[in-house]
Design an enzyme around this catalytic site. Structure first.
Site, PDB file in Angstrom:
ATOM      1  N   GLN A 140       9.105  -1.692  16.360  1.00 15.21           N
ATOM      2  CA  GLN A 140       9.893  -2.531  15.450  1.00 15.21           C
ATOM      3  C   GLN A 140      11.129  -1.775  14.953  1.00 15.21           C
ATOM      4  O   GLN A 140      12.237  -2.315  14.911  1.00 15.21           O
ATOM      5  CB  GLN A 140       9.010  -2.962  14.275  1.00 15.21           C
ATOM      6  CG  GLN A 140       9.751  -3.674  13.170  1.00 15.21           C
ATOM      7  CD  GLN A 140       8.808  -4.156  12.086  1.00 15.21           C
ATOM      8  OE1 GLN A 140       8.135  -5.148  12.255  1.00 15.21           O
ATOM      9  NE2 GLN A 140       8.756  -3.444  10.976  1.00 15.21           N
TER      10      GLN A 140
ATOM     11  N   HIS B 129       4.052   1.286   2.290  1.00 11.21           N
ATOM     12  CA  HIS B 129       5.208   0.569   1.736  1.00 11.21           C
ATOM     13  C   HIS B 129       5.821   1.367   0.580  1.00 11.21           C
ATOM     14  O   HIS B 129       7.040   1.478   0.462  1.00 11.21           O
ATOM     15  CB  HIS B 129       4.776  -0.790   1.164  1.00 11.21           C
ATOM     16  CG  HIS B 129       4.176  -1.728   2.162  1.00 11.21           C
ATOM     17  ND1 HIS B 129       2.864  -2.133   2.099  1.00 11.21           N
ATOM     18  CD2 HIS B 129       4.709  -2.358   3.236  1.00 11.21           C
ATOM     19  CE1 HIS B 129       2.624  -2.983   3.089  1.00 11.21           C
ATOM     20  NE2 HIS B 129       3.716  -3.130   3.795  1.00 11.21           N
TER      21      HIS B 129
ATOM     22  N   SER C  41      -2.549   0.660   6.551  1.00  6.29           N
ATOM     23  CA  SER C  41      -2.059  -0.657   6.966  1.00  6.29           C
ATOM     24  C   SER C  41      -2.706  -1.716   6.085  1.00  6.29           C
ATOM     25  O   SER C  41      -3.852  -1.558   5.651  1.00  6.29           O
ATOM     26  CB  SER C  41      -2.469  -0.895   8.429  1.00  6.29           C
ATOM     27  OG  SER C  41      -2.406  -2.270   8.730  1.00  6.29           O
TER      28      SER C  41
ATOM     29  N   GLY D 145       9.333   1.705   8.377  1.00  2.00           N
ATOM     30  CA  GLY D 145       8.370   2.764   8.675  1.00  2.00           C
ATOM     31  C   GLY D 145       8.217   2.980  10.172  1.00  2.00           C
ATOM     32  O   GLY D 145       8.238   2.026  10.955  1.00  2.00           O
TER      33      GLY D 145
ATOM     34  N   VAL E 142       2.522   7.053   6.844  1.00  6.29           N
ATOM     35  CA  VAL E 142       1.621   7.579   5.813  1.00  6.29           C
ATOM     36  C   VAL E 142       0.189   7.321   6.280  1.00  6.29           C
ATOM     37  O   VAL E 142      -0.148   6.215   6.712  1.00  6.29           O
ATOM     38  CB  VAL E 142       1.876   6.878   4.457  1.00  6.29           C
ATOM     39  CG1 VAL E 142       0.908   7.387   3.394  1.00  6.29           C
ATOM     40  CG2 VAL E 142       3.312   7.096   4.019  1.00  6.29           C
TER      41      VAL E 142
ATOM     42  N   HIS F 100       0.860  -1.197   0.000  1.00  4.13           N
ATOM     43  CA  HIS F 100       0.000   0.000   0.000  1.00  4.13           C
ATOM     44  C   HIS F 100       0.891   1.241   0.000  1.00  4.13           C
ATOM     45  O   HIS F 100       2.132   1.116  -0.051  1.00  4.13           O
ATOM     46  CB  HIS F 100      -0.951  -0.029   1.196  1.00  4.13           C
ATOM     47  CG  HIS F 100      -0.250  -0.246   2.511  1.00  4.13           C
ATOM     48  ND1 HIS F 100       0.681   0.636   3.027  1.00  4.13           N
ATOM     49  CD2 HIS F 100      -0.320  -1.271   3.410  1.00  4.13           C
ATOM     50  CE1 HIS F 100       1.127   0.196   4.187  1.00  4.13           C
ATOM     51  NE2 HIS F 100       0.545  -0.972   4.440  1.00  4.13           N
ATOM     52  N   GLU F 101       0.262   2.394   0.116  1.00  7.66           N
ATOM     53  CA  GLU F 101       1.011   3.658   0.035  1.00  7.66           C
ATOM     54  C   GLU F 101       2.114   3.774   1.098  1.00  7.66           C
ATOM     55  O   GLU F 101       3.114   4.446   0.866  1.00  7.66           O
ATOM     56  CB  GLU F 101       0.051   4.853   0.157  1.00  7.66           C
ATOM     57  CG  GLU F 101      -0.568   5.263  -1.162  1.00  7.66           C
ATOM     58  CD  GLU F 101       0.481   5.567  -2.243  1.00  7.66           C
ATOM     59  OE1 GLU F 101       1.371   6.393  -1.992  1.00  7.66           O
ATOM     60  OE2 GLU F 101       0.408   4.967  -3.329  1.00  7.66           O
TER      61      GLU F 101
ATOM     62  N   LYS G 213       5.543   3.825  11.449  1.00 10.47           N
ATOM     63  CA  LYS G 213       4.224   3.279  11.808  1.00 10.47           C
ATOM     64  C   LYS G 213       4.409   2.150  12.820  1.00 10.47           C
ATOM     65  O   LYS G 213       3.636   1.985  13.739  1.00 10.47           O
ATOM     66  CB  LYS G 213       3.553   2.791  10.526  1.00 10.47           C
ATOM     67  CG  LYS G 213       2.542   1.687  10.672  1.00 10.47           C
ATOM     68  CD  LYS G 213       1.203   2.238  11.037  1.00 10.47           C
ATOM     69  CE  LYS G 213       0.087   1.244  10.876  1.00 10.47           C
ATOM     70  NZ  LYS G 213       0.338  -0.057  11.500  1.00 10.47           N
ATOM     71  N   ASP G 214       5.467   1.366  12.614  1.00 11.14           N
ATOM     72  CA  ASP G 214       5.822   0.301  13.547  1.00 11.14           C
ATOM     73  C   ASP G 214       7.020   0.790  14.355  1.00 11.14           C
ATOM     74  O   ASP G 214       8.147   0.334  14.174  1.00 11.14           O
ATOM     75  CB  ASP G 214       6.151  -0.980  12.775  1.00 11.14           C
ATOM     76  CG  ASP G 214       4.956  -1.437  11.961  1.00 11.14           C
ATOM     77  OD1 ASP G 214       4.015  -1.975  12.537  1.00 11.14           O
ATOM     78  OD2 ASP G 214       4.951  -1.201  10.729  1.00 11.14           O
TER      79      ASP G 214
HETATM   80  P1  AMP Z   1       4.800  -4.771   6.763  1.00 13.96           P
HETATM   81  O1  AMP Z   1       4.564  -5.313   5.391  1.00 13.96           O
HETATM   82  O2  AMP Z   1       3.541  -4.445   7.497  1.00 13.96           O
HETATM   83  O3  AMP Z   1       5.790  -5.555   7.565  1.00 13.96           O
HETATM   84  O4  AMP Z   1       5.488  -3.355   6.541  1.00 13.96           O
HETATM   85  C1  AMP Z   1       6.705  -3.251   5.828  1.00 13.96           C
HETATM   86  C2  AMP Z   1       7.306  -1.915   6.143  1.00 13.96           C
HETATM   87  O5  AMP Z   1       6.416  -0.867   5.770  1.00 13.96           O
HETATM   88  C3  AMP Z   1       7.588  -1.735   7.653  1.00 13.96           C
HETATM   89  O6  AMP Z   1       8.844  -1.098   7.812  1.00 13.96           O
HETATM   90  C4  AMP Z   1       6.450  -0.857   8.089  1.00 13.96           C
HETATM   91  O7  AMP Z   1       6.764  -0.063   9.205  1.00 13.96           O
HETATM   92  C5  AMP Z   1       6.243   0.014   6.854  1.00 13.96           C
HETATM   93  N1  AMP Z   1       4.889   0.588   6.849  1.00 13.96           N
HETATM   94  C6  AMP Z   1       3.719  -0.070   6.975  1.00 13.96           C
HETATM   95  N2  AMP Z   1       2.686   0.808   6.980  1.00 13.96           N
HETATM   96  C7  AMP Z   1       3.220   2.038   6.874  1.00 13.96           C
HETATM   97  C8  AMP Z   1       2.682   3.363   6.827  1.00 13.96           C
HETATM   98  N3  AMP Z   1       1.369   3.592   6.887  1.00 13.96           N
HETATM   99  N4  AMP Z   1       3.544   4.388   6.710  1.00 13.96           N
HETATM  100  C9  AMP Z   1       4.887   4.174   6.652  1.00 13.96           C
HETATM  101  N5  AMP Z   1       5.453   2.954   6.673  1.00 13.96           N
HETATM  102  C10 AMP Z   1       4.636   1.900   6.788  1.00 13.96           C
END
Ligand code: AMP
Length: 301
Positions: free
Chosen positions: A153, A37, A185, A147, A176, A34-35, A149-150
């Site tokens: 992490q 990522h 998310s 990100g 974002v 999504h946006e 967002k986490d």
């Molecule tokens: P995930 O696929 O959920 O493990 O996310 C992969 C990466 O994208 C991680 O570093 C997340 O923190 C980042 N990420 C997920 N959602 C967002 C967001 N809304 N804004 C910025 N980064 C994000």
């Protein structure tokens, strides 16, 4: 765009980039792009000569089989998004390689994993750190993108990278959000229309507590109460945690009084809407006001 499944092949391409002095940017993901990522991919595209995105739905970071089962996955859409964003390599990780029979090694970060999501999701961060270690060893990128967002992490991975001498520069980028303030998310796709509307309460709760803090409120209990109050007004919302922690250590403030130190105050929420668990946070720092800032990273500049 190359789509590769085997780590040996990915490693060879990455080695060829290094030999040609091409800086490689790496964005690890679980898929369901999504946006959020894509903001990481775009930044990597700006800062690096080549960009590699991994898509691996890592089972060892899920504490519930149902959550893993329901995790939104659309490989074709993900590949198309990567193509559009100018990604050079997509690494489709496979469990047979990452968690083969007989696998016994884990990477574990201590204190930072104790609070927030670490408290309610035992083993989650161990799963994350182990797979991020594996990926960083295969790809050996110049920069890796995560990100805020986490936030927890990002902190844990920064700690791990610094403690274990990983040779990578971490870039931690802001959250974002949709126009209504909901952090984007993969899990948002599982919300019903009604739940999606109510879920904006998470962003509102954080925003309101952030404003209270900016206005001089230092009592942790008052800040938490503000957040809980907003969330409890949202129909169907079950609060898992609301926290106000020192952003550097992810520990509680002694005496329940916030002290706004250099790295700031983290306001964080985990809440359920129906079967969907959402997390979000904002960082309040004396430098940036109520905002997410790009943290100084411990594994590089
Ligand atoms: P995930 O696929 O959920 O493990 O996310 C992969 C990466 O994208 C991680 O570093 C997340 O923190 C980042 N990420 C997920 N959602 C967002 C967001 N809304 N804004 C910025 N980064 C994000």
């Amino acid at each position: 765009m190359k789509i590769l499944k085997h780590s040996a092949e990915v490693g060879q391409w990455c080695e060829a980039y290094r030999k040609a002095s091409l800086g490689l940017g790496f964005v690890p993901t679980l898929g369901g792009l999504h946006e959020g990522h894509l903001s990481l991919v775009r930044q990597a595209r700006l800062e690096c000569d080549r960009v590699l995105v991994s898509i691996y739905l890592n089972p060892s970071q899920f504490d519930s089989a149902a959550d893993l089962e329901e995790y939104p996955a659309d490989l074709e859409a993900d590949l198309e998004a990567c193509r559009q964003a100018g990604v050079d390599i997509v690494f489709l990780g496979e469990q047979a390689e990452f968690l083969p029979e007989g696998f016994q090694s884990r990477v574990f970060v201590e204190k930072l994993t104790e609070s927030l999501c670490g408290a309610g999701r035992p083993g989650h961060f161990r799963g994350v750190c182990t797979v991020v270690t594996q990926l960083l060893h295969v790809v050996r990128p110049l920069r890796a993108y995560f990100g805020l967002k986490d936030f927890q992490q990002a902190k844990i991975i920064s700690r791990m990278v610094a403690d274990l001498f990983f040779d990578v520069e971490l870039r931690l980028l802001p959250t974002v959000r949709s126009d209504d303030g909901l952090a984007i998310s993969s899990r948002n796709r599982r919300l019903s229309t009604a739940e999606r509307k109510e879920a904006v309460a998470i962003g509102e709760a954080l925003q309101e507590a952030g404003e209270l803090l900016a206005g001089g409120e230092t009592r942790v209990a008052a800040l938490k109460e503000q957040m809980t109050g907003v969330l409890e007004k949202a129909a169907g919302c079950r609060v898992e945690y609301v926290e106000v922690l020192a952003a550097s250590s992810l520990e509680e403030f002694p005496g329940g009084e916030v002290s706004v130190s250099a790295e700031g105050v983290l306001l964080a929420v985990a809440a359920w809407f129906g079967e969907v668990r959402l997390i979000d946070n904002i960082l309040f720092s004396p430098v940036s006001e109520v905002n997410e800032v790009n943290l100084e990273t411990q594994g590089g500049s």
